[in-house]
Design a protein around this motif. Structure first.
Motif, PDB file in Angstrom:
ATOM      1  N   MET A 238      56.065  25.221  38.736  1.00  0.00           N
ATOM      2  CA  MET A 238      54.913  25.374  39.621  1.00  0.00           C
ATOM      3  C   MET A 238      55.341  26.135  40.878  1.00  0.00           C
ATOM      4  N   ARG A 239      54.482  27.039  41.318  1.00  0.00           N
ATOM      5  CA  ARG A 239      54.774  27.801  42.536  1.00  0.00           C
ATOM      6  C   ARG A 239      53.871  27.294  43.658  1.00  0.00           C
ATOM      7  N   LEU A 240      54.488  26.852  44.742  1.00  0.00           N
ATOM      8  CA  LEU A 240      53.761  26.277  45.861  1.00  0.00           C
ATOM      9  C   LEU A 240      53.917  27.159  47.099  1.00  0.00           C
ATOM     10  N   ALA A 241      52.786  27.500  47.714  1.00  0.00           N
ATOM     11  CA  ALA A 241      52.793  28.216  48.988  1.00  0.00           C
ATOM     12  C   ALA A 241      52.538  27.211  50.099  1.00  0.00           C
ATOM     13  N   ILE A 242      53.419  27.192  51.069  1.00  0.00           N
ATOM     14  CA  ILE A 242      53.392  26.174  52.129  1.00  0.00           C
ATOM     15  C   ILE A 242      53.310  26.867  53.483  1.00  0.00           C
ATOM     16  N   ARG A 243      52.486  26.313  54.338  1.00  0.00           N
ATOM     17  CA  ARG A 243      52.378  26.823  55.717  1.00  0.00           C
ATOM     18  C   ARG A 243      52.278  25.634  56.657  1.00  0.00           C
ATOM     19  N   HIS A 244      53.147  25.611  57.649  1.00  0.00           N
ATOM     20  CA  HIS A 244      53.250  24.486  58.576  1.00  0.00           C
ATOM     21  C   HIS A 244      53.319  25.044  59.995  1.00  0.00           C
ATOM     22  N   ILE A 245      52.263  24.807  60.779  1.00  0.00           N
ATOM     23  CA  ILE A 245      52.184  25.310  62.150  1.00  0.00           C
ATOM     24  C   ILE A 245      52.197  24.127  63.113  1.00  0.00           C
ATOM     25  N   SER A 246      53.098  24.151  64.083  1.00  0.00           N
ATOM     26  CA  SER A 246      53.182  23.102  65.105  1.00  0.00           C
ATOM     27  C   SER A 246      53.045  23.735  66.484  1.00  0.00           C
ATOM     28  N   ARG A 247      52.277  23.077  67.355  1.00  0.00           N
ATOM     29  CA  ARG A 247      52.083  23.576  68.718  1.00  0.00           C
ATOM     30  C   ARG A 247      52.495  22.501  69.727  1.00  0.00           C
ATOM     31  N   TYR A 248      53.170  22.943  70.780  1.00  0.00           N
ATOM     32  CA  TYR A 248      53.647  22.035  71.826  1.00  0.00           C
ATOM     33  C   TYR A 248      53.334  22.628  73.190  1.00  0.00           C
ATOM     34  N   ARG A 249      53.175  21.747  74.179  1.00  0.00           N
ATOM     35  CA  ARG A 249      53.054  22.186  75.564  1.00  0.00           C
ATOM     36  C   ARG A 249      54.232  21.625  76.352  1.00  0.00           C
ATOM     37  N   PHE A 250      54.577  22.290  77.424  1.00  0.00           N
ATOM     38  CA  PHE A 250      55.687  21.861  78.264  1.00  0.00           C
ATOM     39  C   PHE A 250      55.288  20.651  79.105  1.00  0.00           C
ATOM     40  N   ASP A 251      56.234  19.743  79.313  1.00  0.00           N
ATOM     41  CA  ASP A 251      56.029  18.672  80.273  1.00  0.00           C
ATOM     42  C   ASP A 251      56.002  19.258  81.683  1.00  0.00           C
ATOM     43  N   ASP A 252      55.402  18.513  82.603  1.00  0.00           N
ATOM     44  CA  ASP A 252      55.378  18.950  83.992  1.00  0.00           C
ATOM     45  C   ASP A 252      56.796  19.071  84.530  1.00  0.00           C
ATOM     46  N   GLN A 253      57.014  20.059  85.371  1.00  0.00           N
ATOM     47  CA  GLN A 253      58.280  20.296  86.063  1.00  0.00           C
ATOM     48  C   GLN A 253      59.402  20.786  85.147  1.00  0.00           C
ATOM     49  N   VAL A 254      59.121  21.003  83.883  1.00  0.00           N
ATOM     50  CA  VAL A 254      60.149  21.479  82.956  1.00  0.00           C
ATOM     51  C   VAL A 254      60.183  23.005  82.982  1.00  0.00           C
ATOM     52  N   THR A 255      61.364  23.582  83.146  1.00  0.00           N
ATOM     53  CA  THR A 255      61.494  25.035  83.173  1.00  0.00           C
ATOM     54  C   THR A 255      61.872  25.605  81.811  1.00  0.00           C
ATOM     55  N   HIS A 256      62.582  24.826  81.007  1.00  0.00           N
ATOM     56  CA  HIS A 256      62.942  25.262  79.662  1.00  0.00           C
ATOM     57  C   HIS A 256      63.231  24.031  78.802  1.00  0.00           C
ATOM     58  N   VAL A 257      63.166  24.215  77.495  1.00  0.00           N
ATOM     59  CA  VAL A 257      63.454  23.118  76.574  1.00  0.00           C
ATOM     60  C   VAL A 257      64.274  23.645  75.403  1.00  0.00           C
ATOM     61  N   LEU A 258      65.004  22.730  74.782  1.00  0.00           N
ATOM     62  CA  LEU A 258      65.740  23.011  73.549  1.00  0.00           C
ATOM     63  C   LEU A 258      65.137  22.178  72.426  1.00  0.00           C
ATOM     64  N   GLN A 259      64.988  22.778  71.268  1.00  0.00           N
ATOM     65  CA  GLN A 259      64.474  22.061  70.107  1.00  0.00           C
ATOM     66  C   GLN A 259      65.343  22.334  68.883  1.00  0.00           C
ATOM     67  N   ARG A 260      65.471  21.301  68.058  1.00  0.00           N
ATOM     68  CA  ARG A 260      66.111  21.452  66.752  1.00  0.00           C
ATOM     69  C   ARG A 260      65.018  21.398  65.683  1.00  0.00           C
ATOM     70  N   LEU A 261      65.029  22.368  64.796  1.00  0.00           N
ATOM     71  CA  LEU A 261      64.011  22.460  63.762  1.00  0.00           C
ATOM     72  C   LEU A 261      64.621  22.217  62.390  1.00  0.00           C
ATOM     73  N   ARG A 262      64.076  21.239  61.689  1.00  0.00           N
ATOM     74  CA  ARG A 262      64.446  21.028  60.278  1.00  0.00           C
ATOM     75  C   ARG A 262      63.224  21.406  59.447  1.00  0.00           C
ATOM     76  N   LEU A 263      63.076  22.681  59.232  1.00  0.00           N
ATOM     77  CA  LEU A 263      61.881  23.209  58.596  1.00  0.00           C
ATOM     78  C   LEU A 263      62.200  24.175  57.464  1.00  0.00           C
ATOM     79  N   ARG A 264      63.430  24.150  56.973  1.00  0.00           N
ATOM     80  CA  ARG A 264      63.824  25.098  55.931  1.00  0.00           C
ATOM     81  C   ARG A 264      64.224  24.368  54.647  1.00  0.00           C
TER      82      ARG A 264
END
Length: 338
Positions: free
Chosen positions: A1-27
């Motif tokens: 079976m061939r499956l097409a997958i699409r996963h979209i995630s949206r985030y907003r910054f916390d107050d007073q945060v200038t930058h963030v680091l994220q680890r993605l386990r999406l592969r």
């Protein structure tokens, strides 16, 4: 079976945060039962530049986001995976972690009196395939599906068994805890699932009943509920449902559509990337998948994304300094690459 997958995630910054680091386990990775034909992860249209494999073999992207360059963070993981039904048997898979690593207890998979009693009740030779099928069925019968718990903080396997309710995450933890109590290596698996046919109609009806306000406030819990009910209804109604070609889950709003409380940060909460199940190591066969939530072994509808000692090792997006604001996931049976 061939499956097409699409996963979209949206985030907003916390107050007073200038930058963030994220680890993605999406592969997802190619292996027994699945072949990745095309896959891409992008953040605001740009692919991550730093990737590595963790100690359990999961592929991770490390990304940094600067507040000055964007109002919100948009992460898109999409591609095509070809799958096969191997009756849950992965075999002797390659990896960094030997099987005995997965006999280790964690905070979420510790064996209390209830888990030990469950393990002791096993009527078969502990390490046999039949015994693990018995355990899967027993966990399935003892933990009822409770969609309202999707917003609760994660509980350990002992608590889930005592409460007698939970989500697929809790079923997997209970199975893993009991297997490890019997000295059987067992690991947590997170991934995507295709649901279709009559299950989709039931999910659509439930979504309409929820109403727009409830979807905004409890979008994640409801969508996880829809996904699970889709799968359960699929098995109960008809095997013919496997011939249908679409299952989608969508959610948006101010709440994280996943496990945990609305106030938790993205570092504490997994994105609702789909389903959870377990794998146990059987001598002579290798790793075998068991889905105690559905009471079946994974088939061609399952796509593995990450494995771990428990669900905390498999969260799709982790990192502090952001709040989730929306998720859109679709899994579609596709005749061609997209």
């Amino acid at each position: 079976m061939r499956l097409a997958i699409r996963h979209i995630s949206r985030y907003r910054f916390d107050d007073q945060v200038t930058h963030v680091l994220q680890r993605l386990r999406l592969r997802p990775q190619s292996g027994p039962g699945q072949t990745v034909r095309a896959w891409q992860v992008t953040i605001d249209g740009i692919e991550p530049t730093l990737s590595y494999a963790d100690g359990l073999g999961n592929k991770i992207d490390l990304v940094r986001h600067e507040r000055a360059t964007r109002a919100e963070i948009v992460i898109v993981a999409a591609g095509v995976v070809e799958t096969q039904d191997r009756a849950g048997i992965l075999g002797q898979t390659e990896g960094y972690a030997p099987p005995w690593i997965f006999e280790r207890e964690t905070e979420l998979t510790g064996a209390g009196d209830g888990i030990r009693a469950l393990a002791d009740a096993m009527p078969l030779e502990h390490r046999s395939l039949d015994a693990l099928h018995w355990l899967m069925t027993e966990v399935h019968g003892r933990i009822a599906y409770a969609p309202q718990t999707a917003f609760d903080a994660p509980v350990d396997a002992e608590t889930a068994l005592k409460n007698g309710e939970g989500t697929s995450r809790d079923h997997a933890h209970a199975f893993i805890a009991a297997a490890r109590a019997l000295k059987v290596p067992a690991r947590f698996v997170a991934g995507y699932l295709l649901a279709d046919g009559p299950a989709q109609r039931m999910a659509d009806a439930m979504q309409q009943q929820g109403g727009a306000t409830q979807q905004q406030q409890q979008g994640g819990a409801q969508q996880e509920a829809l996904a699970a009910i889709q799968l359960a209804e699929e098995d109960e109604e008809s095997e013919a449902a496997g011939q249908s070609n679409r299952a989608a889950r969508r959610s948006s709003g101010t709440a994280q559509p996943s496990l945990g409380t609305q106030q938790q940060s993205a570092a504490q909460m997994p994105s609702p990337a789909g389903h959870a199940w377990a794998e146990a190591y059987v001598e002579g066969l290798g790793w075998v998948g068991f889905d105690p939530f559905m009471n079946r072994c994974p088939d061609e509808r399952y796509v593995r994304i990450a494995v771990g000692l428990d669900y905390r090792d498999t969260q799709s997006v982790t990192g502090s300094g952001t709040q989730p604001i929306g998720v859109d996931i679709s899994v579609v049976q596709s005749p061609e690459l997209v």
